[in-house]
Motif scaffolding. Structure first.
Motif, PDB file in Angstrom:
ATOM      1  N   VAL A 195     -31.058  -0.259  12.966  1.00  0.00           N
ATOM      2  CA  VAL A 195     -30.583  -0.139  14.333  1.00  0.00           C
ATOM      3  C   VAL A 195     -31.276   1.044  14.975  1.00  0.00           C
ATOM      4  N   THR A 196     -31.763   0.861  16.192  1.00  0.00           N
ATOM      5  CA  THR A 196     -32.374   1.948  16.942  1.00  0.00           C
ATOM      6  C   THR A 196     -31.615   2.152  18.230  1.00  0.00           C
ATOM      7  N   GLN A 197     -31.074   3.332  18.398  1.00  0.00           N
ATOM      8  CA  GLN A 197     -30.446   3.683  19.660  1.00  0.00           C
ATOM      9  C   GLN A 197     -31.473   4.473  20.446  1.00  0.00           C
ATOM     10  N   LEU A 198     -31.822   3.940  21.593  1.00  0.00           N
ATOM     11  CA  LEU A 198     -33.017   4.395  22.295  1.00  0.00           C
ATOM     12  C   LEU A 198     -32.853   5.752  22.976  1.00  0.00           C
ATOM     13  N   ASP A 199     -31.623   6.195  23.181  1.00  0.00           N
ATOM     14  CA  ASP A 199     -31.385   7.474  23.843  1.00  0.00           C
ATOM     15  C   ASP A 199     -30.466   8.321  22.989  1.00  0.00           C
ATOM     16  N   SER A 200     -30.873   9.534  22.700  1.00  0.00           N
ATOM     17  CA  SER A 200     -29.994  10.404  21.922  1.00  0.00           C
ATOM     18  C   SER A 200     -28.910  11.014  22.802  1.00  0.00           C
ATOM     19  N   HIS A 201     -29.204  11.125  24.100  1.00  0.00           N
ATOM     20  CA  HIS A 201     -28.248  11.738  25.023  1.00  0.00           C
ATOM     21  C   HIS A 201     -28.361  11.053  26.381  1.00  0.00           C
ATOM     22  N   VAL A 202     -27.203  10.666  26.922  1.00  0.00           N
ATOM     23  CA  VAL A 202     -27.139  10.089  28.261  1.00  0.00           C
ATOM     24  C   VAL A 202     -26.123  10.888  29.064  1.00  0.00           C
ATOM     25  N   SER A 203     -26.513  11.234  30.274  1.00  0.00           N
ATOM     26  CA  SER A 203     -25.622  11.990  31.157  1.00  0.00           C
ATOM     27  C   SER A 203     -25.434  11.207  32.445  1.00  0.00           C
ATOM     28  N   VAL A 204     -24.178  10.998  32.840  1.00  0.00           N
ATOM     29  CA  VAL A 204     -23.873  10.268  34.067  1.00  0.00           C
ATOM     30  C   VAL A 204     -22.812  11.040  34.835  1.00  0.00           C
ATOM     31  N   VAL A 244     -23.892  -0.475  15.429  1.00  0.00           N
ATOM     32  CA  VAL A 244     -23.845  -0.782  13.998  1.00  0.00           C
ATOM     33  C   VAL A 244     -24.228  -2.244  13.786  1.00  0.00           C
ATOM     34  N   VAL A 245     -25.048  -2.498  12.769  1.00  0.00           N
ATOM     35  CA  VAL A 245     -25.444  -3.870  12.440  1.00  0.00           C
ATOM     36  C   VAL A 245     -24.945  -4.222  11.048  1.00  0.00           C
ATOM     37  N   SER A 246     -24.516  -5.466  10.900  1.00  0.00           N
ATOM     38  CA  SER A 246     -24.029  -5.940   9.608  1.00  0.00           C
ATOM     39  C   SER A 246     -24.650  -7.299   9.316  1.00  0.00           C
ATOM     40  N   ARG A 247     -25.157  -7.447   8.119  1.00  0.00           N
ATOM     41  CA  ARG A 247     -25.781  -8.720   7.758  1.00  0.00           C
ATOM     42  C   ARG A 247     -24.740  -9.744   7.355  1.00  0.00           C
ATOM     43  N   TYR A 248     -25.010 -10.996   7.683  1.00  0.00           N
ATOM     44  CA  TYR A 248     -24.064 -12.075   7.409  1.00  0.00           C
ATOM     45  C   TYR A 248     -23.809 -12.239   5.925  1.00  0.00           C
ATOM     46  N   ASN A 249     -24.852 -12.117   5.130  1.00  0.00           N
ATOM     47  CA  ASN A 249     -24.690 -12.465   3.717  1.00  0.00           C
ATOM     48  C   ASN A 249     -24.450 -11.256   2.821  1.00  0.00           C
ATOM     49  N   ASN A 250     -24.310 -10.090   3.416  1.00  0.00           N
ATOM     50  CA  ASN A 250     -24.239  -8.883   2.607  1.00  0.00           C
ATOM     51  C   ASN A 250     -23.018  -8.034   2.892  1.00  0.00           C
ATOM     52  N   ASN A 251     -22.554  -8.067   4.121  1.00  0.00           N
ATOM     53  CA  ASN A 251     -21.363  -7.310   4.523  1.00  0.00           C
ATOM     54  C   ASN A 251     -21.607  -5.814   4.633  1.00  0.00           C
ATOM     55  N   ASP A 252     -22.881  -5.392   4.582  1.00  0.00           N
ATOM     56  CA  ASP A 252     -23.124  -3.951   4.747  1.00  0.00           C
ATOM     57  C   ASP A 252     -23.007  -3.585   6.226  1.00  0.00           C
ATOM     58  N   MET A 253     -22.949  -2.303   6.522  1.00  0.00           N
ATOM     59  CA  MET A 253     -22.843  -1.819   7.894  1.00  0.00           C
ATOM     60  C   MET A 253     -23.745  -0.605   8.034  1.00  0.00           C
ATOM     61  N   ARG A 254     -24.781  -0.766   8.861  1.00  0.00           N
ATOM     62  CA  ARG A 254     -25.774   0.297   9.048  1.00  0.00           C
ATOM     63  C   ARG A 254     -25.649   0.862  10.451  1.00  0.00           C
ATOM     64  N   PHE A 255     -25.593   2.187  10.550  1.00  0.00           N
ATOM     65  CA  PHE A 255     -25.399   2.865  11.824  1.00  0.00           C
ATOM     66  C   PHE A 255     -26.717   3.290  12.449  1.00  0.00           C
ATOM     67  N   GLY A 256     -26.732   3.294  13.795  1.00  0.00           N
ATOM     68  CA  GLY A 256     -27.801   3.965  14.504  1.00  0.00           C
ATOM     69  C   GLY A 256     -27.554   5.469  14.499  1.00  0.00           C
ATOM     70  N   ALA A 257     -28.489   6.197  15.080  1.00  0.00           N
ATOM     71  CA  ALA A 257     -28.409   7.660  15.074  1.00  0.00           C
ATOM     72  C   ALA A 257     -27.376   8.195  16.055  1.00  0.00           C
ATOM     73  N   GLY A 258     -26.939   7.345  16.986  1.00  0.00           N
ATOM     74  CA  GLY A 258     -25.907   7.762  17.929  1.00  0.00           C
ATOM     75  C   GLY A 258     -26.473   8.162  19.279  1.00  0.00           C
ATOM     76  N   THR A 259     -25.655   7.980  20.313  1.00  0.00           N
ATOM     77  CA  THR A 259     -25.968   8.438  21.664  1.00  0.00           C
ATOM     78  C   THR A 259     -24.804   9.266  22.166  1.00  0.00           C
ATOM     79  N   ARG A 260     -25.102  10.471  22.548  1.00  0.00           N
ATOM     80  CA  ARG A 260     -24.045  11.348  23.085  1.00  0.00           C
ATOM     81  C   ARG A 260     -23.954  11.125  24.587  1.00  0.00           C
ATOM     82  N   LEU A 261     -22.790  10.713  25.039  1.00  0.00           N
ATOM     83  CA  LEU A 261     -22.556  10.468  26.459  1.00  0.00           C
ATOM     84  C   LEU A 261     -21.829  11.660  27.067  1.00  0.00           C
ATOM     85  N   THR A 262     -22.436  12.214  28.102  1.00  0.00           N
ATOM     86  CA  THR A 262     -21.829  13.295  28.870  1.00  0.00           C
ATOM     87  C   THR A 262     -21.466  12.737  30.244  1.00  0.00           C
TER      88      THR A 262
END
Lengths: 113, 114
Positions: free
Chosen positions: A4-13, A92-110
């Protein structure tokens, strides 16, 4: 492998303006996708999930996300930001046949008043 | 239903000491995960159990980390010996079944190694 790729580490609105948090995934299999939110010193809370039903998914607190297979994206949106939305958001992405859960690096929203 | 319980909430140890974390998942949840979340980063999967069997431990530093899930319910994660870079929040999560269900997370254990 999946990732998983989260394209922005920080977003401010500004309060009352739209929110867009971007997420791209790669998966060899049909994935399930999730967005979780983490407020400071709080646990991870599910916002919404995609599990191969409707491609437009509505979650809690006015958030929604659209699954676009052709773009391998699952962006999170909200029409109008509230001060209480300020937090860290994880895709977070989870594969159908595996049940794992992989996280992106996160985006901090301000959210500015 | 009761949530995922973790203990302790906080732990401070010196490097080279050992430490153990405990997790009690939601009743009936077959899948249990341990994650390491370093400050400012996303959670990294350390190990995944399905009942009491290991599904994935590819990112577990096996020279110092170990985990077990007795009788397919509670789980413990141990670090021995700890290093400074192990300072992080250790999250436990559980999930009922396959991929159309979400995982529920505990509050985490914040480990500081000094």
């Amino acid at each position: 492998a999946q990732s998983v790729t989260q394209l922005d580490s920080h977003v401010s609105v500004s309060e009352g303006t739209p929110v867009l948090l971007r997420c791209n995934y790669s998966s060899s299999y049909s994935p399930s996708l999730f967005w979780y939110v983490q407020h400071p010193n709080k646990g991870l809370q599910l916002l919404l999930k995609y599990t191969s039903a409707a491609t437009l998914v509505k979650g809690i607190n006015g958030f929604e996300a659209e699954f676009k297979k052709s773009e391998t994206s699952f962006h999170l949106t909200k029409p109008s930001a509230h001060m209480s939305d300020a937090a860290e958001y994880f895709c977070v992405v989870s594969r159908y046949n595996n049940n794992d859960m992989r996280f992106g690096a996160g985006t901090r929203l301000t959210v500015k008043p | 239903e009761a949530g995922v319980a973790q203990s302790p909430r906080y732990k401070i140890i010196e490097k080279r000491q050992s430490v153990a974390f405990w997790c009690n998942p939601i009743s009936g949840h077959a899948t249990l995960y341990w994650y390491q979340q370093i400050l400012g980063q996303g959670p990294k999967l350390l190990i995944q159990f399905q009942n009491n069997g290991v599904v994935d431990d590819s990112q577990l530093p096996k020279d110092r980390f170990s985990a077990e899930r007795l009788k397919g319910v509670d789980s413990t994660l141990k670090i021995q010996p700890a290093k400074l870079e192990d300072s992080a929040v250790y999250l436990c999560a559980s999930r009922r079944g396959r991929t159309n269900t979400e995982a529920f997370f505990g509050q985490g254990t914040r480990l500081t190694v000094v």
